[in-house]
Design a protein around this motif. Structure first.
Motif, PDB file in Angstrom:
ATOM      1  N   PHE A 181     -10.602  34.072   6.880  1.00 38.62           N
ATOM      2  CA  PHE A 181     -10.832  33.638   8.260  1.00 38.62           C
ATOM      3  C   PHE A 181      -9.597  32.915   8.781  1.00 38.62           C
ATOM      4  CE2 PHE A 181     -15.390  33.495   6.843  1.00 38.62           C
ATOM      5  CZ  PHE A 181     -15.859  34.469   7.692  1.00 38.62           C
ATOM      6  N   ALA A 238      -7.708  27.029   4.304  1.00 36.11           N
ATOM      7  CA  ALA A 238      -8.896  26.260   4.644  1.00 36.11           C
ATOM      8  C   ALA A 238     -10.207  26.996   4.418  1.00 36.11           C
ATOM      9  CB  ALA A 238      -8.807  25.806   6.103  1.00 36.11           C
ATOM     10  N   CYS A 239     -10.212  28.310   4.606  1.00 34.53           N
ATOM     11  CA  CYS A 239     -11.518  28.982   4.581  1.00 34.53           C
ATOM     12  C   CYS A 239     -11.940  29.387   3.181  1.00 34.53           C
ATOM     13  CB  CYS A 239     -11.525  30.174   5.525  1.00 34.53           C
ATOM     14  SG  CYS A 239     -10.662  31.628   4.887  1.00 34.53           S
ATOM     15  N   ARG A 240     -10.999  29.446   2.263  1.00 37.17           N
ATOM     16  CA  ARG A 240     -11.279  29.733   0.851  1.00 37.17           C
ATOM     17  C   ARG A 240     -11.909  31.097   0.634  1.00 37.17           C
ATOM     18  NH1 ARG A 240      -7.809  26.267  -0.408  1.00 37.17           N
ATOM     19  NH2 ARG A 240      -8.480  26.119  -2.571  1.00 37.17           N
ATOM     20  N   TYR A 257      -9.131  27.210  12.585  1.00 39.20           N
ATOM     21  CA  TYR A 257      -7.922  26.647  13.223  1.00 39.20           C
ATOM     22  C   TYR A 257      -6.968  27.706  13.773  1.00 39.20           C
ATOM     23  CZ  TYR A 257      -9.818  23.143  10.083  1.00 39.20           C
ATOM     24  OH  TYR A 257     -10.682  22.334   9.393  1.00 39.20           O
ATOM     25  N   ILE A 273     -16.279  28.002  13.046  1.00 38.78           N
ATOM     26  CA  ILE A 273     -16.167  27.907  11.589  1.00 38.78           C
ATOM     27  C   ILE A 273     -14.896  27.166  11.174  1.00 38.78           C
ATOM     28  CG2 ILE A 273     -17.549  29.983  11.207  1.00 38.78           C
ATOM     29  CD1 ILE A 273     -14.861  31.433  10.598  1.00 38.78           C
ATOM     30  N   LEU A 274     -14.211  26.583  12.128  1.00 36.89           N
ATOM     31  CA  LEU A 274     -12.994  25.801  11.878  1.00 36.89           C
ATOM     32  C   LEU A 274     -11.953  26.552  11.042  1.00 36.89           C
ATOM     33  CD1 LEU A 274     -14.750  22.374  11.422  1.00 36.89           C
ATOM     34  CD2 LEU A 274     -13.081  22.879  13.182  1.00 36.89           C
TER      35      LEU A 274
END
Lengths: 439, 160, 785
Positions: free
Chosen positions: C35, C46-48, C152, C149-150
């Protein structure tokens, strides 16, 4: 002002000047202060780094990485300035040791930072103190001003030709900033979001320059190692776990307090002898051995030496030295909930598993503790925690997941009792209400 | 926007400690808040300008740190730790006691503007739990009675 | 970096060391989900979602932050990895509202796709989801926090990509929220990049939200009709009561010269097409009032009247004003119509750049023109004048991102502190209006340095600048309309002393370059060929009027003296844009072919309702010379493409249209569409019908492709690959002809900014609402009276 305690088993190294007025630079000098740095300035940087490596000193912030090894990662030649950064953002629940160091022996931290800076070739160091510790910041600012006034800092310190500036820096309330890369972000004036690693701070740190980041207790230990020698320091603890450390005893104990004990000191002894055991006639239920992030040990598991490796073998961690005793009146679900509430509040929110996982676990635990639990919640909590474990951007996710897994696995029956009682059996029994507030 | 001479002096000095101006942001925000009570739009604008940042950047930072606030608080901000070490020794009872005594909930301010109350995370007083910070002052090993004395002390101090 | 060998899922892969693992996987045909990773934006981790197994690493690693090294062995799918990804999706779904049935992103949502891929089918979450109310940040941007879902992406595209930095992240933990720069609203360029890049429905646009489901739309790739940059835009169209309605613009397939980029106009300002004042029926002035009439009546009237003037008073008494927004084929056809049918060289258009001088200065070195793509890759750029951020948003994007991603050196000479100075490695600010002087200095006039000196750029700095420029290789010199006529010659002369320097001449409307290339000049044939050098055309077309025609100003100038009996205005509003007294035209028979009742249409004798560029097919040439297809997306019943109208007028004037449009094969009888009724979009329907019957579309006289054939054959610099063009690619055309030195005063810049777009902008509700939002005052939108 924090209260000082003592116990005969203590080996006072970092705490040796506590209560002796070493906050004054003159008193500090009388108590062997600023001798180690002078000795260091005559040594080769590599020799210093090896000395620290050999002392077996491991980071006192929680991760327990060999300090000398960390220093050795700093490149000798770097296009950008190098920095030393003291991590005094102590915020791990159960931990209150750096506070005592800053309160009683600020110059030891300064001197440790000086040695670190000289060893890695840095000319600027920062001492970052959490925002809540305002009075300690004032003490540190005064100590730095005194050191400058004596010419111990600034240009050509102790006539060595070596220049070093050390500055105070303050936080404003964020547990996550204790993570070293988030600490650098915070110092650079940003949100405390950790950085992608690699590159590690020792190579690319503050403003892109190589940066050594050490905990305040780690740095305060350095001058003693320089003066006492690596072998002496290493011999105080078990192999690879050199020296002593400040253990912060808290929770259901007769004599909570901060004690300096050799590494490898037996936890059971720590609870029952140093800490004075459990008040009243109640039994010990569990111990959180190294701050809120570390998986708890049941009363049966505490016959263990308190060093990094032994606790690792037990499936827990030495962490930051915060030893919390829980007696039988404690509701583990409530304790797990309060722990998760903390991580939910302190998660920086950057990555999905930590941000969403802590919130979900908090909600589940809150509902569960209040009596709204369903049977699959128990496995769900394990499932969620395990999905977070090892997959978050920084260790905070692990710090939230690991203790939860331990609480659920080791005290599953207590969780089930909540289901059966449709609420907290402890509160219904009135135990929590009756908990004495100790003076 | 006017800050005290001490603030200005400290600001000038701190700016010289770092290679980038924005590095002073976090401690400066806290010092500014100490003087103005909270970080108003005006303070944000001023600091953004001084540090060559956008107001958005400053707000992003403020909202990250739990000690910083963009809304006024009481003259005495009572921060009760209820984290695990304090929990075990009655932190929640102390918080509940403060709520009843002050007649306000967490995040609220008394009508006279004297007190605001907050449940906070570990303040580093675990071995001396339960503990409370009123503004920057630590109060430890508390009992309900002790808490009454402390609140009374501030009330007196604040109404003088 | 040198190539390294790695193994991905047992497959050997070779890629440059330091390549991101996620990109190396993509190269090997293995898609690793993510993402937050987005090419050319900073890394987040960040989304892993992109967790993969790398041998010798105990934990799963993020492929988006790992750089490949020799010998790396990677597994991108395994039960452990699958579970990790499934776990992430489950965590996201914990707080994500499942309002997919009404969410704009439904059906195009990356979270939906991931959920489908990783089978997070069981809902484990029974607690109350965190909620926040939706916020409107601007007329364009809406934000629905619960759906966020952040990842960014929005924050980065706005900051890193657009250099606007209007979005940030506030709070922390689960309370983290994307925040606009003005607390409760946005103040930005309203480009919509944040909305476009949002993988879910957290950011939605006021122009599109809740209008349709994605699968109800047909998607048409075409070229934007607003500025001269020529962004490719994909229009989502849907059936509407009066034809086909455009409901969305984006560039999600990234295939155009603009990659991800579109500005507010390309993305949202298609709404002018549906403005309630759109003219949908021919109008004929009867009893001093414009009265609705049939197409037959109007065409017949105009055709006959034009023929009458031509035959009785001569073609020189007729003027033709062309458009900067019609297609190349239409422009070409228009001037051919003027010269062949009306027998006049009185052809002109609103000139916004001095292309004839550019041609003259290049003197045949057409290879010295740069493409829009090259602007993104050049190692150095010199920008003189103009303000691309406001007037050439794509060009500005190319420059900014070239500097950011390729460390290109940008030199800016501008008397205004334009925003691109932020990316400039050298910004030189001459006194107001003296950009041309700076060119003289660059070209070697030493004395100019003192005249150029300002407090920010003293004389020595000007000399430094010239030195630096002289050492640049592959410099692209981009200049605005500040540089015209002989100044342009000096600039090209300076550029010619540098190794491999290329040029971009900036004009203002979607097809200004095309209008110029296609010969909408009284003294130039297509390809900047002076009238006396038009042998090629004469051979093909037959005899042409020889005398130089009148330019726009001259035509108006003689109108009142009876010198101009008829004026044919196509897609232009000279009365609205230029200081012309309508009284001067009171004795002229005026035919206006346009979409709206503009100031010019208001004084017309006949108004022919035209389709716009989104409603027809053809080609546009952008300011760099990149030729691209224009494809029909929308349709408004009652209007006709300019192409068809011109052909019909020629026919009505009694002209053999076979001599105008080379359609059909010898002996083929053309079907002009009458059999299927005279409705809107007829030419295109006709094309569809022809194709369906296995016939070549260019059998129709309304098929622009027939004229494109002729353009390719006759216009110097337009010999492009037709197959590449038809595949949707941009094809660079060059400026080859001898050109001409015109009076620089004939250039009148449009002065549009990000939120205006000539006549089109006045009829765009969206653009006007943004102007109001920004200024807090009503904009000059034309509303139904």
């Amino acid at each position: 002002m924090a209260f000082l305690v003592s116990h005969p088993d203590e080996v006072k190294i970092v705490s040796q000047r506590f209560g002796l007025g070493a906050i004054s630079i003159d008193r500090y000098l009388e108590l062997n202060g600023y001798k180690a740095i002078q000795k260091t300035l005559a040594m080769e940087p590599d020799t210093i780094i090896n000395e620290i490596k050999n002392s077996g000193l491991r980071g006192r912030g929680g991760a327990g990485f060999n300090t000398g090894l960390k220093w050795s990662f700093v490149p000798k030649q770097a296009p950008k300035p190098k920095y030393v950064l003291c991590n005094g953002d102590e915020s791990e629940p159960g931990t209150c040791k750096d506070r005592l160091i800053f309160e009683h022996d600020p110059h030891a931290v300064i001197e440790g930072a000086m040695i670190a800076a000289f060893a890695v070739g840095a000319h600027t160091a920062y001492i970052y103190i959490r925002g809540e510790y305002r009075y300690l910041s004032l003490i540190m600012q005064k100590a730095l001003a005194d050191a400058y006034a004596r010419g111990f800092l600034g240009k050509n310190i102790f006539g060595s030709g070596y220049d070093l500036d050390i500055y105070w820096h303050g936080g404003a309330g964020a547990y996550e900033v204790g993570e070293e890369s988030a600490l650098m972000e915070s110092l650079e004036g940003k949100r405390g979001i950790p950085r992608i690693r690699p590159p590690f701070p020792a190579v690319v740190g503050l403003w892109g320059g190589p940066t050594v980041i050490n905990n305040a207790e780690t740095l305060a230990s350095i001058p003693h190692i320089i003066l006492g020698g690596a072998d002496w320091y290493a011999s105080l603890g078990p192999p690879k776990n050199g020296g002593t450390r400040l253990f912060c005893l808290s929770g259901h104990l007769e004599r909570p307090g901060v004690y300096e004990l050799p590494m490898g000191y037996n936890l059971k002894k720590m609870i029952f002898e140093v800490g004075g055991g459990i008040p009243g006639s109640r039994k010990l239920k569990a111990v959180v051995p190294g701050g809120s992030s570390t998986p708890c040990l049941t009363a049966d598991e505490i016959d263990v030496p308190m060093d990094f490796d032994s606790l690792m073998k037990r499936g827990s961690m030495l962490g930051s030295g915060g030893v919390i005793a829980l007696d039988e009146s404690t509701c583990i679900v409530q304790f797990a909930l309060r722990t998760m509430k903390f991580y939910q509040h302190e998660s920086c929110g950057w990555c999905i598993p930590c941000r969403e996982g802590t919130d979900w676990l908090k909600k589940t635990l809150a509902r569960f503790h209040a009596g709204g639990g369903i049977r699959k919640d128990i496995d769900n909590m394990l499932y969620l925690s395990e999905n977070m474990l090892g997959r978050t951007f920084c260790p905070l996710g692990d710090a939230a997941a690991m203790p939860t897994i331990a609480f659920v696995k080791k005290f599953r029956s207590e969780f089930e009792a909540h289901l059966e009682a449709r609420g907290c059996p402890f509160e219904k029994a009135g135990v929590v209400e009756q908990l004495p507030v100790l003076a | 926007m006017k800050f005290s001479p001490q603030f200005e002096q400290r600001f000038e000095e701190m700016v010289s400690h770092y290679p980038t101006r924005r590095s002073v942001l976090v401690p400066t925000l806290l010092y500014a808040q100490d003087e103005t009570g909270y970080l108003s739009d005006e303070v944000i604008r001023e600091l953004a300008e001084r540090l060559e940042l956008t107001e958005l950047e400053v707000r992003n930072v403020i909202s990250y740190y739990s000690m910083l606030t963009t809304r006024p608080r009481g003259k005495y901000h009572v921060q009760v730790c209820t984290n695990i070490a304090c929990l075990l020794r009655g932190g929640e009872e102390i918080f509940e006691h403060c709520r009843q005594t002050l007649g306000i909930g967490g995040g609220e301010t008394t009508s006279d503007g004297l007190f605001s109350l907050a449940e906070v995370e570990c303040i580093g007083a675990c071995s001396w739990a339960p503990a409370v910070q009123v503004n920057y002052d630590f109060h430890e090993n508390l009992t309900r009675e002790e808490m009454d004395k402390i609140l009374g002390h501030y009330k007196k101090k604040g109404t003088q | 970096m040198a190539d390294v060998n790695i193994t991905i899922d047992s497959k050997p892969v070779r890629a440059p060391g330091g390549t991101l693992l996620i990109e190396a996987c993509k190269k090997a045909g293995i898609e690793v989900p993510s993402f937050c990773y987005y090419p050319n934006l900073s890394l987040q981790g960040a989304c892993r979602m992109c967790l993969v197994k790398i041998e010798k690493m105990p934990k799963l690693q993020t492929a988006c932050t790992t750089m490949i090294t020799e010998g790396m062995t990677v597994t991108t799918d395994s039960p452990e990895i699958h579970q990790a990804r499934k776990g992430m999706v489950e965590l996201l779904l914990g707080n994500h509202p499942l309002d997919c049935p009404v969410c704009d992103a439904g059906g195009e949502c990356e979270l939906q796709d991931m959920t489908f891929s990783y089978g997070a089918a069981e809902s484990k979450f029974i607690d109350i989801k965190n909620h926040r109310d939706e916020q409107q940040w601007s007329p364009v941007v809406y934000f629905d926090r619960p759906r966020c879902i952040l990842c960014y992406r929005c924050v980065r595209i706005c900051g890193e990509g657009m250099d606007v930095w209007a979005l940030g992240v506030e709070n922390r933990g689960v309370n983290s929220i994307i925040a606009p720069n003005r607390q409760d609203h946005l103040e930005c360029e309203e480009c919509g990049m944040c909305i476009d890049i949002c993988p879910v429905g957290a950011l939605t646009s006021g122009a599109y939200r809740y209008k349709t489901r994605p699968w109800e739309m047909k998607h048409v790739d075409t070229t934007c009709t607003h500025c001269a940059d020529g962004c490719k835009t994909t229009l989502g169209v849907r059936r509407a009561p009066a034809g086909m309605e455009i409901v969305r613009g984006d560039n999600r397939d990234k295939s155009g010269i603009n990659g991800d980029f579109l500005c507010i106009k390309g993305r949202y300002a298609f709404d002018f097409a549906h403005h309630q004042q759109r003219i949908k029926q021919p109008l004929i002035r009867k009893n001093a009032r414009l009265t609705p009439a049939s197409w037959e009546e109007a065409l017949d009237l105009v055709g006959k009247r034009f023929a009458q003037v031509r035959d009785q008073e001569g073609g020189t008494r007729i003027g033709v004003i062309g458009s900067n927004r019609t297609t190349n084929e239409e422009n070409y056809l228009l001037q051919k119509f003027a010269r062949l049918v009306l027998k006049t060289n009185n052809v002109d258009h609103h000139r916004t750049a001095d292309f004839p001088a550019f041609a003259a200065a290049l003197a045949g070195r057409g290879d010295r023109t740069a493409t829009m793509r090259e602007v993104y890759h050049a190692s150095a750029i010199l920008l003189i004048g103009n303000d691309p951020t406001n007037r050439h948003p794509l060009l500005a994007w190319q420059i900014r991102n070239n500097v950011r991603l390729h460390r290109s050196r940008l030199y800016v000479i501008n008397s205004e502190p334009i925003k691109l100075r932020r990316q400039a490695s050298f910004f030189a600010q001459p006194p107001a209006g003296s950009e041309a002087r700076a060119v003289e200095f660059l070209a070697g006039e030493e004395g100019a340095a003192d005249a150029l000196a300002t407090s920010s750029t003293p004389a020595q700095r000007w000399r430094d600048l010239r030195e630096k420029l002289r050492s640049e290789q592959n410099l692209i010199i981009i200049f605005g309309s500040e540089i015209r006529g002989r100044d342009l010659e000096k600039l090209v002369k300076f550029g010619s002393t540098l190794a491999q320097a290329k040029f971009v001449c900036l004009s203002d409307y979607a097809n200004s370059r095309g209008a110029a290339d296609m010969g909408l000049y009284p003294d130039l044939l297509p390809g900047y060929l002076p009238l006396n050098q038009g042998t090629k055309f004469r051979d093909d077309w037959g005899e042409l009027p020889a005398a130089t025609g009148l330019d726009l100003g001259e035509m108006i100038g003689i109108a009142n003296e009876g010198g101009l009996r008829a004026l044919y205005v196509v897609g232009s509003n000279p009365l609205g844009r230029l200081p012309i007294d309508p009284f001067l035209l009171s004795k002229t028979f005026i035919v206006v072919q346009d979409m709206f009742p503009t100031e010019t249409a208001a004084i017309a004798d006949v108004v022919l309702p035209a389709a716009n560029a989104y409603e027809k097919s053809g080609t546009f040439t952008n300011t760099c010379g990149d030729l691209q297809l224009v494809r029909k997306a929308g349709e408004i019943t009652g209007t006709k493409p300019d192409f068809e109208i011109i052909v019909r007028l020629a026919s009505a004037a009694g002209f053999d249209i076979r001599k105008l449009v080379p359609f059909g094969k010898r002996g083929t009888h053309a079907d002009m569409g009458q059999s299927r009724g005279a409705q809107a979009g007829e030419a295109d329907r006709h094309a569809v019908w022809l194709e369906a019957h296995g016939l070549e579309p260019k059998l129709s006289p309304f098929d622009p492709m027939a004229i494109l054939d002729e353009i390719e054959r006759l216009v110097p610099g337009y010999e492009v690959s037709r197959s590449n063009l038809l595949a949707g690619n941009d094809q660079h055309t060059t400026v080859e002809g001898p050109g001409m030195w015109h009076d620089p005063a004939l250039i009148i810049p449009a002065r549009d900014d990000l939120f205006t777009s000539g006549t089109l902008g006045r009829y765009s509700r969206l653009l006007n609402s943004v102007i109001e939002h920004r200024q807090g005052v009503p904009a000059g939108e034309v509303v139904a009276g």
